[in-house]
Write a protein that holds these residues in place. Sequence first.
Motif, mmCIF file in Angstrom:
data_model
loop_
_atom_site.group_PDB
_atom_site.id
_atom_site.type_symbol
_atom_site.label_atom_id
_atom_site.label_comp_id
_atom_site.label_asym_id
_atom_site.label_seq_id
_atom_site.Cartn_x
_atom_site.Cartn_y
_atom_site.Cartn_z
ATOM 1 N N MET A 46 38.314 44.612 39.422
ATOM 2 C CA MET A 46 37.082 43.874 39.716
ATOM 3 C C MET A 46 37.078 42.528 38.992
ATOM 4 O O MET A 46 36.658 41.511 39.558
ATOM 5 C CB MET A 46 35.863 44.702 39.304
ATOM 6 N N ALA A 47 37.557 42.525 37.756
ATOM 7 C CA ALA A 47 37.641 41.273 37.004
ATOM 8 C C ALA A 47 38.612 40.311 37.679
ATOM 9 O O ALA A 47 38.369 39.103 37.761
ATOM 10 C CB ALA A 47 38.065 41.551 35.569
ATOM 11 N N ALA A 48 39.733 40.843 38.173
ATOM 12 C CA ALA A 48 40.711 40.013 38.867
ATOM 13 C C ALA A 48 40.115 39.443 40.159
ATOM 14 O O ALA A 48 40.347 38.282 40.514
ATOM 15 C CB ALA A 48 41.957 40.831 39.180
ATOM 16 N N TYR A 49 39.334 40.265 40.835
ATOM 17 C CA TYR A 49 38.653 39.821 42.058
ATOM 18 C C TYR A 49 37.727 38.651 41.741
ATOM 19 O O TYR A 49 37.663 37.658 42.484
ATOM 20 C CB TYR A 49 37.871 40.996 42.637
ATOM 21 N N GLY A 50 37.014 38.759 40.625
ATOM 22 C CA GLY A 50 36.123 37.680 40.218
ATOM 23 C C GLY A 50 36.866 36.413 39.845
ATOM 24 O O GLY A 50 36.416 35.308 40.133
ATOM 25 N N ILE A 51 38.034 36.585 39.224
ATOM 26 C CA ILE A 51 38.815 35.426 38.795
ATOM 27 C C ILE A 51 39.264 34.576 39.980
ATOM 28 O O ILE A 51 39.259 33.338 39.911
ATOM 29 C CB ILE A 51 40.041 35.889 37.967
ATOM 30 N N VAL A 52 39.663 35.214 41.082
ATOM 31 C CA VAL A 52 40.213 34.455 42.211
ATOM 32 C C VAL A 52 39.128 33.989 43.188
ATOM 33 O O VAL A 52 39.438 33.339 44.181
ATOM 34 C CB VAL A 52 41.267 35.279 42.985
ATOM 35 N N THR A 53 37.867 34.292 42.897
ATOM 36 C CA THR A 53 36.775 33.863 43.777
ATOM 37 C C THR A 53 36.782 32.359 44.041
ATOM 38 O O THR A 53 36.515 31.929 45.180
ATOM 39 C CB THR A 53 35.416 34.293 43.192
ATOM 40 N N PRO A 54 37.077 31.491 43.039
ATOM 41 C CA PRO A 54 37.114 30.052 43.320
ATOM 42 C C PRO A 54 38.102 29.654 44.420
ATOM 43 O O PRO A 54 37.880 28.641 45.107
ATOM 44 C CB PRO A 54 37.518 29.441 41.973
ATOM 45 N N VAL A 55 39.169 30.420 44.596
ATOM 46 C CA VAL A 55 40.126 30.114 45.668
ATOM 47 C C VAL A 55 39.465 30.321 47.020
ATOM 48 O O VAL A 55 39.597 29.501 47.941
ATOM 49 C CB VAL A 55 41.391 30.990 45.539
ATOM 50 N N VAL A 56 38.734 31.430 47.141
ATOM 51 C CA VAL A 56 38.004 31.696 48.372
ATOM 52 C C VAL A 56 36.930 30.631 48.582
ATOM 53 O O VAL A 56 36.705 30.155 49.705
ATOM 54 C CB VAL A 56 37.367 33.102 48.329
ATOM 55 N N ASN A 57 36.274 30.241 47.487
ATOM 56 C CA ASN A 57 35.246 29.203 47.581
ATOM 57 C C ASN A 57 35.825 27.884 48.071
ATOM 58 O O ASN A 57 35.174 27.136 48.809
ATOM 59 C CB ASN A 57 34.579 28.994 46.219
ATOM 60 N N PRO A 130 48.743 40.419 37.203
ATOM 61 C CA PRO A 130 49.342 41.061 38.376
ATOM 62 C C PRO A 130 48.318 41.454 39.437
ATOM 63 O O PRO A 130 48.604 41.360 40.634
ATOM 64 C CB PRO A 130 50.037 42.296 37.788
ATOM 65 N N TYR A 131 47.132 41.890 38.997
ATOM 66 C CA TYR A 131 46.096 42.285 39.965
ATOM 67 C C TYR A 131 45.641 41.077 40.797
ATOM 68 O O TYR A 131 45.569 41.141 42.029
ATOM 69 C CB TYR A 131 44.886 42.881 39.236
ATOM 70 N N ALA A 132 45.337 39.997 40.101
ATOM 71 C CA ALA A 132 44.849 38.805 40.788
ATOM 72 C C ALA A 132 45.938 38.190 41.664
ATOM 73 O O ALA A 132 45.674 37.740 42.788
ATOM 74 C CB ALA A 132 44.345 37.784 39.774
ATOM 75 N N SER A 133 47.164 38.189 41.177
ATOM 76 C CA SER A 133 48.276 37.627 41.939
ATOM 77 C C SER A 133 48.528 38.430 43.209
ATOM 78 O O SER A 133 48.759 37.869 44.284
ATOM 79 C CB SER A 133 49.540 37.600 41.064
#
Length: 589
Positions: A46-57, A130-133
């Motif tokens: 979940m933390a990794a999901y939050g980290i990559v949110t700016p890419v989706v934004n 690794p999760y976020a990647s």
Amino acid sequence: MKSDGKIINKLFLSSVISIIAAAIAAMLGIVIDGIVISRFLGPDSMAAYGIVTPVVNMATIFSGVLATGAQVVCAQRLGAGDAKGARRAFSMCMVITVAISVILMSVIIIFRENIVVFLGARGDSAKLLPYASDYLLGMVFSLPSVIFLFEFNALMRLDGDANRVIVAVAVMTVLDVAGDLLNALVIKGGMFGMGMATTISYFIALVIMLLHFVKKDIIFKFSFKGLQLSDLRDIFVTGSASAVGSGSAMLRNIVLNRILVATALSSTAVGALGVLNTVYNFTSSTLVGVGMTCAMIAGMVLGEQDRTGALHLVRVTFKTALIIGTALAVALFFSADLVADVFKNENGVKMVELAARGLRFYAVSLILYGINNAFVNYTQGLRRMGLSNIYCFLQNFVFIVIPALSLVGILDTDAVWISFIIGEALTLTAIIVLAGVFKRGVPYRMKDFLFLKEPFGADEEDTFEVSITDKSQVNDVSRAVARFCETKSSDKKQRYLLSLFVEELGNNTAEYGFALGKNNSLDIRVVRIRDGWILRFRDNCRAFDPTEWIKLHESSDPAANIGIRMVCGMAKSVNYLSTMNLNILTIRI
């Protein structure tokens, strides 16, 4: 008889329902993504999901600019009868979308680990790398679909195929949720699988939308012929308010997070703001749908130079935004505890309580948010980009951040929550002040809030407008047109032609269009211009192009289709357009 605005009202309400449905479905998928990851893949995922949110934004920013810009530019050109220019802008939008998509995907694939580290997966959070990647690698191929879907969501409404948008988004949402659950519970594909579920669902939705472009009778057909960089400039400039809004919201959240870190509850308050932002994205999407609809129709109004249409649009937008905003405010205010509890975990009791309190403050702001957001979109549709961008920045950043900074020492965390209410109140006040400046007096009528850039269209005294809902009204309108033209010193031939055209085409529309029994209307507009007259018919009946009808029904019988033949033969020009499920026929004499 006068123009009653029924066509604009029905167009707005039918469009806003489909746009809101699509927006809610899309946001629902995003919310469920977060819930599934949180529930089944654990806190690190979940933390990794939050980290990559700016890419989706980032993808959302590009898609917002292109979608809104293309929608308004195309609507304006269609309103002005320039279907060729609208197709050219559409084609340029498609070209730049492909280019941006390829660049985004290439950069993310090659540098995804560097991007994740830059976004925060370092130091104590290095375990999230690794999760976020993996998630980025799975979802990166969805980015072209994300951008195209936003654009088609806007443009296909102009092309009269709004239902396909709803079907595509509904299918996308169901497949995304099903794919998430299948990955989490059966395949065990981790974060890469979650990203792939998103990619697959978006791709299938895109295929459904692309089937629209195999139809014959559509406006937007892609072609490399005649592409112009000026079209690209128009799209980006017109869509700039979307980038200003997204960028302002991102900066606002950074500042508010830092404010909350300095309070007594610190990280708990930051977590509560995260809950509020998730709910904000979901609820505001409904009111954003109202704004998007307003922008689309405002573009058409701008192209037609239709002052009366602008007035009807402002009225229906204000009422709709106020009703929906109030309904959302009441629902969220009384369900704040239940909504916040969805995000609860074993260590988050205090965060849930704080989030519920914040949601109640935010709920109150929704009453005004819809009106203010509609103003930004309305001015964007009119291509008043200075007003749109300034007010967007004020609403999303300045009017929220300054009150929060000023009150935090007194109200602690409540300073952030109450700043949303203060921000919307200040924005509405600024809009009223601007209307007063334009009027040079106190604005108290809806027509004082049109914000049209003068000169706009013909003078009211040179315009005759009326709405017809029954065939029995046609002859009266025909005679009224003749009397109007006589007061404007028209010659006998012009009076005869205008009166005759109204009678012939009005009766034809009423007889064959109104027979569908769907409460149809016909707006007739006569305008005196410098070198002649313009007669415009606009109805919400089934599509009917009189110029094509003559070509398809040529006959040696001189009496066959005599009314339509006579109109097309005696007018200087006859231009037909079918857009947003409306027939628009413009005749010059």
